[in-house]
Design an enzyme around this catalytic site. Structure first.
Site, mmCIF file in Angstrom:
data_model
loop_
_atom_site.group_PDB
_atom_site.id
_atom_site.type_symbol
_atom_site.label_atom_id
_atom_site.label_comp_id
_atom_site.label_asym_id
_atom_site.label_seq_id
_atom_site.Cartn_x
_atom_site.Cartn_y
_atom_site.Cartn_z
ATOM 1 N N GLU A 88 0.825 -1.202 0.000
ATOM 2 C CA GLU A 88 0.000 0.000 0.000
ATOM 3 C C GLU A 88 0.859 1.252 0.000
ATOM 4 O OE1 GLU A 88 -1.771 -0.973 3.810
ATOM 5 O OE2 GLU A 88 -0.818 0.786 4.661
ATOM 6 N N CYS A 112 6.948 -4.729 15.967
ATOM 7 C CA CYS A 112 6.494 -3.714 16.929
ATOM 8 C C CYS A 112 5.074 -4.069 17.368
ATOM 9 C CB CYS A 112 6.539 -2.318 16.311
ATOM 10 S SG CYS A 112 8.191 -1.850 15.768
ATOM 11 N N CYS A 115 1.866 -2.180 15.908
ATOM 12 C CA CYS A 115 1.792 -1.858 14.474
ATOM 13 C C CYS A 115 1.119 -2.977 13.685
ATOM 14 C CB CYS A 115 3.200 -1.615 13.948
ATOM 15 S SG CYS A 115 3.262 -1.284 12.184
ATOM 16 N N GLY A 155 7.055 -1.996 6.056
ATOM 17 C CA GLY A 155 8.415 -2.518 5.941
ATOM 18 C C GLY A 155 9.430 -1.674 6.673
ATOM 19 N N GLU A 156 10.621 -2.235 6.800
ATOM 20 C CA GLU A 156 11.734 -1.513 7.425
ATOM 21 C C GLU A 156 12.699 -1.131 6.295
ATOM 22 O OE1 GLU A 156 12.764 0.045 10.180
ATOM 23 O OE2 GLU A 156 14.526 0.350 8.941
ATOM 24 N N LEU A 211 11.019 6.057 17.959
ATOM 25 C CA LEU A 211 11.587 5.857 19.292
ATOM 26 C C LEU A 211 10.549 5.208 20.209
ATOM 27 C CD1 LEU A 211 14.442 6.611 20.251
ATOM 28 C CD2 LEU A 211 13.425 8.540 21.442
ATOM 29 N N ASN A 286 -3.202 5.230 16.135
ATOM 30 C CA ASN A 286 -4.383 4.912 15.339
ATOM 31 C C ASN A 286 -4.644 3.410 15.504
ATOM 32 O OD1 ASN A 286 -6.382 4.914 13.445
ATOM 33 N ND2 ASN A 286 -5.079 5.488 11.715
ATOM 34 N N CYS A 329 -0.174 2.760 8.586
ATOM 35 C CA CYS A 329 0.722 1.626 8.588
ATOM 36 C C CYS A 329 0.109 0.236 8.504
ATOM 37 C CB CYS A 329 1.583 1.682 9.830
ATOM 38 S SG CYS A 329 2.190 3.314 10.066
HETATM 39 N N1 SAH Z 1 9.711 0.495 9.816
HETATM 40 C C1 SAH Z 1 9.781 1.913 9.804
HETATM 41 C C2 SAH Z 1 8.775 2.604 8.902
HETATM 42 C C3 SAH Z 1 7.339 2.144 8.915
HETATM 43 S S1 SAH Z 1 6.267 2.623 10.220
HETATM 44 C C4 SAH Z 1 9.736 2.462 11.216
HETATM 45 O O1 SAH Z 1 9.600 1.683 12.147
HETATM 46 O O2 SAH Z 1 9.908 3.660 11.391
HETATM 47 C C5 SAH Z 1 6.083 4.372 10.197
HETATM 48 C C6 SAH Z 1 5.764 4.978 11.561
HETATM 49 O O3 SAH Z 1 4.385 4.737 11.968
HETATM 50 C C7 SAH Z 1 6.603 4.425 12.683
HETATM 51 O O4 SAH Z 1 6.980 5.447 13.565
HETATM 52 C C8 SAH Z 1 5.630 3.465 13.362
HETATM 53 O O5 SAH Z 1 6.055 3.155 14.655
HETATM 54 C C9 SAH Z 1 4.338 4.249 13.300
HETATM 55 N N2 SAH Z 1 3.110 3.447 13.493
HETATM 56 C C10 SAH Z 1 2.936 2.138 13.280
HETATM 57 N N3 SAH Z 1 1.663 1.771 13.557
HETATM 58 C C11 SAH Z 1 1.011 2.892 13.929
HETATM 59 C C12 SAH Z 1 -0.328 3.160 14.328
HETATM 60 N N4 SAH Z 1 -1.241 2.219 14.367
HETATM 61 N N5 SAH Z 1 -0.657 4.436 14.664
HETATM 62 C C13 SAH Z 1 0.283 5.417 14.585
HETATM 63 N N6 SAH Z 1 1.551 5.219 14.196
HETATM 64 C C14 SAH Z 1 1.921 3.973 13.892
#
Ligand code: SAH
Length: 343
Positions: A88, A112, A115, A155-156, A211, A286, A329
């Site tokens: 997406e 995480c 997520c 993804g990372e 972080l 979210n 995400c």
């Molecule tokens: N893997 C990378 C990039 C993808 S996630 C990373 O970890 O940064 C992009 C951002 O959205 C990250 O800060 C992640 O922690 C955050 N994120 C993931 N799920 C979320 C959610 N449900 N609500 C708000 N932010 C979220």
């Protein structure tokens, strides 16, 4: 056949040389692909033999857009890749222009806890062409210039750094998308050695680090990668990044009710980041379906914000776009797949 959207201008020039063509033809092909947005190589202003070589050796395959969800300020695009996997991307409309958030892997292995992307384990890295394809398809449907790129979809990105660097190179090509380095942001959960590699690369884009916790104990609970790279090393890498490139690093901090949002967390975060050329981007959580986490109440977020401010830490709050279409995400992809498996 070589997938033409997977080549940087330099790699295309090398390939043309290999095919017995002048490498400078890349300077005709690149503006046509990314400036004029041609979808057929036979329209290139080249002699017959060169055209035959181009058409016979390069393919123009793009991902297929299978769904678009629209909400105020954010459109979410679901793409099917050639092997049937889906990813997406999100198009965000800001006052100052358009920003596309791209995915870099099919699924994610970082695990995480909060997520949705991590619910679907990583299947593979995306190719350069699949990342370029997301932006190109959206650019075509939009009919307008794209001003910025966020590399923070599924993804990372630092696990797929070589491809991401080629993707960035293509996004920056001046007679194409022409997106400046300051308008490209990469978000990572903190793969320390790769942060150094990006800092020393030709394209040190804006760096955002997820972080989400001010100490290792709490962070390990919600972000398992902390076991491999403790916060002290992440902060060290961030300092190197900002010193080397004279750039402010962003720390993302998602507000999880009762988990990481106490006054004590805000105090600890302030001491962790004090003296660093950085700012904190506070993100409203979210919640996706089935998530045990909730977003902190508004007053709690404001108190947290005030404590950071009081300690002189730069703070911003991410404008919440597209929450109603699950633009956070991995949600659309996760929901789409749930729907399919429920059939
Ligand atoms: N893997 C990378 C990039 C993808 S996630 C990373 O970890 O940064 C992009 C951002 O959205 C990250 O800060 C992640 O922690 C955050 N994120 C993931 N799920 C979320 C959610 N449900 N609500 C708000 N932010 C979220």
């Amino acid at each position: 056949m070589t997938d033409i959207y997977g080549s940087t201008r330099k790699k295309l020039a090398d390939k043309l040389t290999e095919l017995g063509e002048k490498p400078s033809r890349a300077d005709i092909i690149f503006p046509a692909l990314y400036g004029e947005l041609i979808d057929d190589l036979s329209v290139l202003p080249l002699k017959k033999e060169s055209l035959d070589t181009a058409c016979g050796n390069f393919s123009l395959r793009l991902p297929e857009c299978t769904d678009v969800l629209t909400s105020d300020g954010a459109d979410k695009f679901l793409f099917r890749l050639s092997d049937g996997n889906t990813v997406e991307s999100v198009l965000m409309k800001h006052g100052f222009g358009y920003n596309v958030c791209v995915s870099t892997q099919v699924g994610c292995n970082m695990g995480c806890a909060f997520c949705a992307s991590g619910r679907l384990k990583k299947i593979r890295d995306l190719t350069v062409s699949e990342m370029v394809g997301q932006v190109l398809m959206i650019r075509r449907s939009l009919g307008e210039r794209i001003n910025g790129i966020s590399i923070m979809g599924i993804g990372e990105p630092l696990e797929n750094l070589a491809n991401v660097l080629d993707f960035i190179d293509i996004m920056m090509y001046p007679k194409g998308f022409d997106i400046g380095i300051k308008h490209i942001t990469l978000s990572t959960c903190g793969l320390v050695p790769k942060i150094y590699e990006l800092a020393d690369s030709a394209s040190p884009v804006n760096l955002a680090i997820s972080l989400h916790a001010p100490d290792d104990t709490l962070r390990r609970r919600i972000m398992p990668i902390t076991g491999k790279y403790p916060l002290a090393d992440v902060i060290g890498a961030a300092r190197y990044y900002s010193d080397k490139n004279n750039r402010r690093v962003t720390f993302e901090y998602v507000m999880l009710d009762g988990i990481n949002d106490s006054d004590k967390c805000a105090e600890k975060l302030s001491s962790l980041l004090g003296g660093l050329n950085c700012y904190v981007n506070i993100i409203r959580y979210n919640p996706s379906e089935g998530s045990p986490f909730r977003c902190s109440p508004h007053e709690r977020i404001m108190t947290f914000y005030d404590i950071l401010k009081k300690h002189g830490i730069g703070v911003t709050m991410r404008r919440e776009l597209g929450a109603s279409v699950g633009a956070a995400c991995g949600q659309l992809r996760a929901n789409g797949i749930d729907k399919l498996t429920n059939l």
